[in-house]
Design a protein around this motif. Sequence first.
Motif, PDB file in Angstrom:
ATOM      1  N   GLN A 161       0.799  -1.181   0.114  1.00  0.00           N
ATOM      2  CA  GLN A 161      -0.003  -0.038  -0.079  1.00  0.00           C
ATOM      3  C   GLN A 161       0.846   1.257  -0.233  1.00  0.00           C
ATOM      4  N   TYR A 162       1.917   1.228   0.756  1.00  0.00           N
ATOM      5  CA  TYR A 162       2.815   2.401   0.908  1.00  0.00           C
ATOM      6  C   TYR A 162       3.551   2.714  -0.520  1.00  0.00           C
ATOM      7  N   ILE A 163       3.873   1.605  -0.999  1.00  0.00           N
ATOM      8  CA  ILE A 163       4.377   1.650  -2.603  1.00  0.00           C
ATOM      9  C   ILE A 163       3.487   2.183  -3.560  1.00  0.00           C
ATOM     10  N   ALA A 164       2.340   1.771  -3.494  1.00  0.00           N
ATOM     11  CA  ALA A 164       1.339   2.214  -4.420  1.00  0.00           C
ATOM     12  C   ALA A 164       1.113   3.851  -4.138  1.00  0.00           C
ATOM     13  N   ASP A 165       1.093   4.142  -2.827  1.00  0.00           N
ATOM     14  CA  ASP A 165       0.924   5.674  -2.682  1.00  0.00           C
ATOM     15  C   ASP A 165       2.114   6.450  -2.962  1.00  0.00           C
ATOM     16  N   LEU A 166       3.377   5.877  -2.794  1.00  0.00           N
ATOM     17  CA  LEU A 166       4.614   6.685  -3.506  1.00  0.00           C
ATOM     18  C   LEU A 166       4.436   7.223  -4.951  1.00  0.00           C
ATOM     19  N   HIS A 167       3.932   6.101  -5.581  1.00  0.00           N
ATOM     20  CA  HIS A 167       3.690   6.001  -7.185  1.00  0.00           C
ATOM     21  C   HIS A 167       2.794   7.162  -7.453  1.00  0.00           C
ATOM     22  N   LYS A 168       1.618   7.224  -6.602  1.00  0.00           N
ATOM     23  CA  LYS A 168       0.589   8.196  -6.916  1.00  0.00           C
ATOM     24  C   LYS A 168       1.162   9.319  -6.797  1.00  0.00           C
ATOM     25  N   GLN A 169       2.028   9.530  -5.676  1.00  0.00           N
ATOM     26  CA  GLN A 169       2.611  10.907  -5.392  1.00  0.00           C
ATOM     27  C   GLN A 169       3.732  11.444  -6.552  1.00  0.00           C
ATOM     28  N   GLY A 170       4.259  10.470  -7.562  1.00  0.00           N
ATOM     29  CA  GLY A 170       5.072  10.831  -8.385  1.00  0.00           C
ATOM     30  C   GLY A 170       6.435  10.543  -7.808  1.00  0.00           C
ATOM     31  N   ARG A 171       6.519   9.699  -6.634  1.00  0.00           N
ATOM     32  CA  ARG A 171       7.935   9.500  -6.038  1.00  0.00           C
ATOM     33  C   ARG A 171       8.261   8.263  -6.564  1.00  0.00           C
ATOM     34  N   ALA A 172       8.779   7.964  -7.757  1.00  0.00           N
ATOM     35  CA  ALA A 172       8.831   6.621  -8.276  1.00  0.00           C
ATOM     36  C   ALA A 172      10.351   6.046  -7.923  1.00  0.00           C
ATOM     37  N   SER A 173      11.100   6.890  -7.838  1.00  0.00           N
ATOM     38  CA  SER A 173      12.650   6.160  -7.377  1.00  0.00           C
ATOM     39  C   SER A 173      12.408   5.933  -5.990  1.00  0.00           C
ATOM     40  N   THR A 174      11.672   6.655  -4.979  1.00  0.00           N
ATOM     41  CA  THR A 174      11.647   6.041  -3.645  1.00  0.00           C
ATOM     42  C   THR A 174      10.655   4.629  -3.661  1.00  0.00           C
ATOM     43  N   ALA A 175       9.595   4.560  -4.432  1.00  0.00           N
ATOM     44  CA  ALA A 175       8.783   3.462  -4.643  1.00  0.00           C
ATOM     45  C   ALA A 175       9.702   2.380  -5.042  1.00  0.00           C
ATOM     46  N   ILE A 176      10.631   2.446  -5.913  1.00  0.00           N
ATOM     47  CA  ILE A 176      11.517   1.402  -6.264  1.00  0.00           C
ATOM     48  C   ILE A 176      12.421   0.988  -5.206  1.00  0.00           C
ATOM     49  N   SER A 177      12.864   2.086  -4.514  1.00  0.00           N
ATOM     50  CA  SER A 177      13.720   1.648  -3.265  1.00  0.00           C
ATOM     51  C   SER A 177      12.731   0.575  -2.257  1.00  0.00           C
ATOM     52  N   TYR A 178      11.776   1.016  -1.907  1.00  0.00           N
ATOM     53  CA  TYR A 178      10.868   0.301  -0.932  1.00  0.00           C
ATOM     54  C   TYR A 178      10.450  -1.074  -1.572  1.00  0.00           C
ATOM     55  N   GLY A 179      10.168  -1.149  -3.032  1.00  0.00           N
ATOM     56  CA  GLY A 179       9.991  -2.322  -3.829  1.00  0.00           C
ATOM     57  C   GLY A 179      11.123  -3.377  -3.606  1.00  0.00           C
ATOM     58  N   ASN A 180      12.213  -2.851  -3.575  1.00  0.00           N
ATOM     59  CA  ASN A 180      13.540  -3.876  -3.514  1.00  0.00           C
ATOM     60  C   ASN A 180      13.609  -4.127  -2.163  1.00  0.00           C
ATOM     61  N   ALA A 181      13.305  -3.388  -1.200  1.00  0.00           N
ATOM     62  CA  ALA A 181      13.224  -3.861   0.394  1.00  0.00           C
ATOM     63  C   ALA A 181      12.334  -4.949   0.404  1.00  0.00           C
ATOM     64  N   SER A 182      11.009  -4.880   0.017  1.00  0.00           N
ATOM     65  CA  SER A 182      10.024  -5.719   0.061  1.00  0.00           C
ATOM     66  C   SER A 182      10.380  -7.024  -0.478  1.00  0.00           C
ATOM     67  N   GLN A 183      10.973  -7.002  -1.721  1.00  0.00           N
ATOM     68  CA  GLN A 183      11.311  -8.033  -2.151  1.00  0.00           C
ATOM     69  C   GLN A 183      12.311  -9.060  -1.471  1.00  0.00           C
ATOM     70  N   SER A 184      13.095  -8.290  -0.755  1.00  0.00           N
ATOM     71  CA  SER A 184      14.386  -8.763  -0.163  1.00  0.00           C
ATOM     72  C   SER A 184      13.758  -9.669   0.978  1.00  0.00           C
ATOM     73  N   LEU A 185      12.934  -8.916   1.581  1.00  0.00           N
ATOM     74  CA  LEU A 185      12.456  -9.462   3.046  1.00  0.00           C
ATOM     75  C   LEU A 185      11.378 -10.736   2.702  1.00  0.00           C
ATOM     76  N   ARG A 186      10.842 -10.436   1.467  1.00  0.00           N
ATOM     77  CA  ARG A 186       9.851 -11.800   1.069  1.00  0.00           C
ATOM     78  C   ARG A 186      10.810 -13.158   0.900  1.00  0.00           C
ATOM     79  N   GLN A 187      11.813 -12.656   0.275  1.00  0.00           N
ATOM     80  CA  GLN A 187      12.804 -13.862  -0.064  1.00  0.00           C
ATOM     81  C   GLN A 187      13.278 -14.482   1.389  1.00  0.00           C
ATOM     82  N   TYR A 188      13.624 -13.804   2.346  1.00  0.00           N
ATOM     83  CA  TYR A 188      14.062 -14.183   3.341  1.00  0.00           C
ATOM     84  C   TYR A 188      12.927 -15.086   4.195  1.00  0.00           C
ATOM     85  N   TRP A 189      11.666 -14.391   4.238  1.00  0.00           N
ATOM     86  CA  TRP A 189      10.813 -14.866   5.030  1.00  0.00           C
ATOM     87  C   TRP A 189      10.218 -16.219   4.452  1.00  0.00           C
ATOM     88  N   GLY A 190       9.912 -16.290   3.092  1.00  0.00           N
ATOM     89  CA  GLY A 190       9.671 -17.638   2.333  1.00  0.00           C
ATOM     90  C   GLY A 190       8.126 -17.656   2.384  1.00  0.00           C
TER      91      GLY A 190
END
Length: 409
Positions: A107-136
């Motif tokens: 939800q936070y990443i979607a809000d960042l995209h709506k605000q035009g903060r694409a670079s920050t959204a990508i950074s949070y997306g990378n963090a989320s993906q990394s955490l998902r890989q660890y948690w499984g």
Amino acid sequence: MIASTTIFYDTRRPLKDGTYPIKIKLTYQRQRKYYLTGISLSKEDYQKVFGERPRKHFKDIKLELQAREQKAVGIIRKLPVFSFEAFEKEYLNQLPKGTDVFSVFDQYIADLHKQGRASTAISYGNASQSLRQYWGKKNLPFAKVTAEWLMGYELYMVGNGKSLTTVGIYLRSLRIILNLAIEDGLMQKGSYPFSKRKYQIPAGRNVKKALTLEDIQKIFDYEPQTEAEAKARDLFLFSYLCNGINMKDIARLRYRNIQDDKVTFVRAKTERTSKKHLKPIVAVLTTEAKEIIQRWGNKPVEADSLIFDITTDELTPQKEVARIKQGVKTTNKYLKRIAQNIGIKSNISTYTARHSFSTILKRSGAPIEFISESLGHHDLRTTESYLDSFEDDVKKQYASVLTSFRKNN
């Protein structure tokens, strides 16, 4: 002794919307724990929900809360031996959609995209993906994110060849998500794992990136072999000459930013995050910087026109980020070629210009307060992390002082 449950309206601390969270209170052997339901109500609505004859909407909420409590009771009855840990394993994995870590991330990443903060959204997306890989697993309950869990993630990342700097970037994103969850009543404040006594995010130490003044002179004096080399060299030097301005901010410069031999700009990195006293950076345009603008600046010169052709006004925030990343990649490719040609062994990139600007000023005796202001930092500690160590010959000079008495013999 059987554990008991009850619906608990927690009025100790309101959420940011003025409502209060409703929790399931679990009591066992005089110990109590509280589990979020994802539902919060104002005091007025709470009275309506648990009044004698709640209307349709409020009746639905009451039935939902009762169902949550019955689910807890059912889990308790099925456990061969009760423990809070065993209960949580079952209960937290059944939380409704939208109340776990990854849902709030999305939800936070979607809000960042709506605000035009694409670079920050990508950074949070990378963090989320990394955490998902660890948690499984698909869902990550907030209660699972403990100090031990975070240490496990850190060890997992380092074991897979990731730097502590990367770990720190990803976990700072997670920390923001947990703070948002606490504000929204999705996580209990007492369960917050980031603190000096629990888990501290590692501060990765940057590898030296600054060049010496001698190396900078080599780049100035270099005769480019191609137009691409010439442009890469000039963008690097423009960054170095203009307070270490990064590529994104160079891409966003317009001719109206130039007045009276100075260029004034606000860092894209801080324009949305600084809460108050946002102070523009002012860089003096030297003769060399002006020549770079003359060589590569867009024509005709108009106040609202972008100075450099790295990006355009028509691009979406996402495409702008992609264009700037490509510009950095291309520039770095030719900078490495230039470094090889002139004998610079350091791993040079566009970011090296910023570190070189600050470090060379330090070596010249400039006050750290001046360097901090020039870089646009709000904290001197941030500036100190940019400042590289002195050259080897300076170290040798000071080391010789330790035995200077021998020269008098």
